[in-house]
Enzyme design. Sequence first.
Site: not given
Length: 368
Positions: A46, A48, A159
């Site tokens: 993941h 961001d 998320d």
Amino acid sequence: MIRNFLRLSFLVAACAVLSVAQTQIDQQPAPDLTKQPTLYVVGYAHLDTQWRWEYPQVIREYLPSTLHDNFNLFEKYPHYIFNFSGANRYRLMKEYYPADYAKMQQYVVAGKWFPAGSSMEESDVNSPSAESIFRQVLYGNKYFRADFGKASAEYMLPDCFGFPASLPSILAHAGIRGFSTQKLTWGSSAPVGGPNSPERTPEGTPFNVGIWEGPDGKTVLAGFNPGSYSADITTDLSKPLAPASSTTPPPNSSMTPEELELRRYQGDWARRVQRNGEVTGLFTDYHYYGTGDIGGSPREPAVKLLEAIITKSETVLPPPRRPGQDQAAPAPEGAQPVKVGDGPVKILSTKADQMFLPSCRATKVSLN
């Protein structure tokens, strides 16, 4: 929203044979999930793109580490498959690291790196309009098809904080077959799940794998309880866990013994697969493992253990990480190898959309 969110059905296979993947890794007959318990294990990192950092740091640190960390794992573990989402991040890789990008394209061709998620970014889906979500899919998969000759059939939002009841309808109309998230376990308000629910899902989670139906009756197949995207693999996934040494909650814990047992059950993947089959007729589940927030790759001990499980080899089980640890401590000196992968559940290292590609008719049975 709650009313429509609860319009969820379990998938029961009328002919549970999933499509055969395109890569050499997956060129085995697809399992009949009415008979062969099977766990789809999805390696993921993941990222961001902007959170506690800005684009320059992502470009300078997080994107190259994602490329290089996975390149190293591909060369060491033949069955390892990595899933990475967000066409915007691929665009940045191509601009700033063209040689690595070209190398990554070859791994995509080989079936080891998969452009997952169908979108430009793992975006919010609550505030944006339906048109914005359609454009995420349109532009994301257009980029993937142009640069890789393939696109994903799933929408990955591990998320995102909340999902509108209209999302399955939007995704279905955009040509998406599957959806996954791990966020419902963070505090879903849906009055479902719990220890007495059909699949013993956490509070707020309606099922592990099932059909999510939108207001207009359109549906996507959804994995709602895949575990944390930053999870490791530290046990033989093909077998049920050994009985717990203690059912007493830790000191100063607010959990009851029943809540502690339910939490442990969520990581007992072989038992989950078996129960899913008893409830729905489909003996399967969907399991994330990887790392979070800053990209990279799953931790190597997890990849190594998964390789041993798939090849039914002997290996030393890695100890679990303690809270706050980036890496687990090494196995104790003198730890003996054990045979793994020979349990009742077939373990597959897969692309993010592989479970969502049914090649035969399926029926729905409502459990509401």
